[in-house]
Write an enzyme that holds these catalytic residues in place. Sequence first.
Site, mmCIF file in Angstrom:
data_model
loop_
_atom_site.group_PDB
_atom_site.id
_atom_site.type_symbol
_atom_site.label_atom_id
_atom_site.label_comp_id
_atom_site.label_asym_id
_atom_site.label_seq_id
_atom_site.Cartn_x
_atom_site.Cartn_y
_atom_site.Cartn_z
ATOM 1 N N GLN A 1 0.839 -1.195 0.000
ATOM 2 C CA GLN A 1 0.000 0.000 0.000
ATOM 3 C C GLN A 1 0.878 1.250 0.000
ATOM 4 O OE1 GLN A 1 -2.100 -0.970 3.724
ATOM 5 N NE2 GLN A 1 -1.550 1.063 4.476
ATOM 6 N N GLU B 1 13.186 26.950 18.672
ATOM 7 C CA GLU B 1 13.589 27.203 20.058
ATOM 8 C C GLU B 1 15.076 27.569 20.112
ATOM 9 O OE1 GLU B 1 12.184 24.169 22.784
ATOM 10 O OE2 GLU B 1 10.479 23.707 21.478
#
Length: 610
Positions: free
Chosen positions: A314, A383
């Site tokens: 898949q 950050e």
Amino acid sequence: MRFRHKAAALAATLALPLAGLVGLASPAQAATSATATFQKTSDWGTGFGGKWTVKNTGTTSLSSWTVEWDFPSGTKVTSAWDATVTNSADHWTAKNVGWNGTLAPGASVSFGFNGSGPGSPSGCKINGGSCDGSSVPGDEAPSAPGTPTASNITDTSVKLSWSAATDDKGVKNYDVLRDGATVATVTGTTYTDNGLTKGTDYSYSVKARDTGDQTGPASGSVKVTTTGGDGGEPNPNPGAEVKMGYFTNWGVYGRNYHVKNLVTSGSAEKITHINLRFGNVQGGKCTIGDAYADYDKAYTADQSVDGVADTWDQPLRANFNQLRNLKAEYPHIKILYSFGGWTWSGGFPDAVKNPAAFAKSCHDLVEDPRWADVFDGIDLDWEYPNACGLSCDETSAPNAFSSMMKAMRAEFGQDYLITAAVTADGSDGGKIDAADYGEASKYIDWYNVMTYDFFGAWAKNGPTAPHSPLNAYDGIPQQGFTTADAMAKFKSKGVPADKLLIGIGFYGRGWTGVTQSAPGGTATGPAAGTYEAGIEDYKVLKNSCPATGTVAGTAYAHCGTNWWSYDTPATIKSKMDWAEQQGLGGAFFWEFSGDTTNGELVSAIDSGLK
């Protein structure tokens, strides 16, 4: 581009047995010896992913197979795998490659492709016979009905009408398809589709079925947008509606926390948004953080949200596919892909040297055709700009952050969610003062203000202090390190209150060697934690070290020589009350796996913001 109010393009596997395919097979491989079914595996607005499955339904082996179908004008295959795909105008032919042509009786094989355009396949043939194996000699399949027209469009419904198909033996009924999936079978030439979502795009087509149960080609498609919605402006009015949780891709390892846990805990129905963490920032680009956890890991049926096991072939598996399945079951949830974080913020300074190129790289990754339908937004967690985190940003100017967010909005457009996780350092001359968060707020939907981790056992000898104080208290180790100070500082810089979310940590921070129950005691180091010293999940602490007091709107616990601070359902309720009084945009939390198996902290946020 995947927009906020697009319908989930794939609520389940769309099995579409379509009539027909050209064959190079022998008479022994004619109409009833094989079938071919089509599945739309993804849809990202301007294109889609598709998969054909060929099955040998006969009693002898197939030595080769050929599938044929027609696309309406404007729809085409852009790439394919596990088959050789060619076309003549709008007629498409797929032939097996060397290794997958032989099929024993009962065996099946699949091939996939990416396509562009809005149409669906029609006129399918497998080795010269009908793809559903039901060709009737001397009986022609019906023609395509007329393209539907839409009328009486409301927030939740639309009326469709079409001209009749023709057939040599007579038309029995019509299948109405919404986004490629059959939603109704009717005998007349009108249908009203109800239960839709306001402000959402849908595509409709119709197929006729004759008295011999043969299905004809699909009609042309009509696009419908239901009324309502937010008009496409960033953050139209989230009010106290945003209830967002971080889902960590690494949680599928040692923590054994998966997307399905959001369902079994009851949390999925109580949240509005999920941030998937983290993608990386490297070489000036957004990059995948953990390919195996993100899109490769296979799930068994019992682990999967939809109860269906992943297959080896898949196109998409792992967290991305599980989040897709979650959205199919809970279409109110929007998902954002978060990049950076404490460990991976070091790449931002280089990336923002060319904000437009950085934004394009992020767009190309988030909107990759394999998973474009999964994500509704992007979250940037730097950050920290022009300040220090794990490493120090010593090259970016104060306006680098707003330049980055402006470029993101220009690249992704107005209808895509763009958010940022930001510092809560409200001290004078602190991290909020280091960057132009006010200017950047023009381009974002909201800020996730990280109002936790103010204090912790990185100061190994203390003083003990709550890591997520709502407001100041006598003896607080650092002025400006509170939720109230952070929100006030952002507002003073021009950030609207409804673009600020309060942050809740689903964990505690603690010290050991502590004799004093109240905050302010000395310690000898960080307390032991399951995964890291000095930090522990709420689900553990609520039993191992129950709260013994509250301070500054949060809880603390002294048990033995350990001292912990963390939020409880009661303190979360008080923080949600405060957030509403302040007119904030809602709340977010770090992160799902720290909660109890019945999601009691998520429930506290949900009930507190109602």
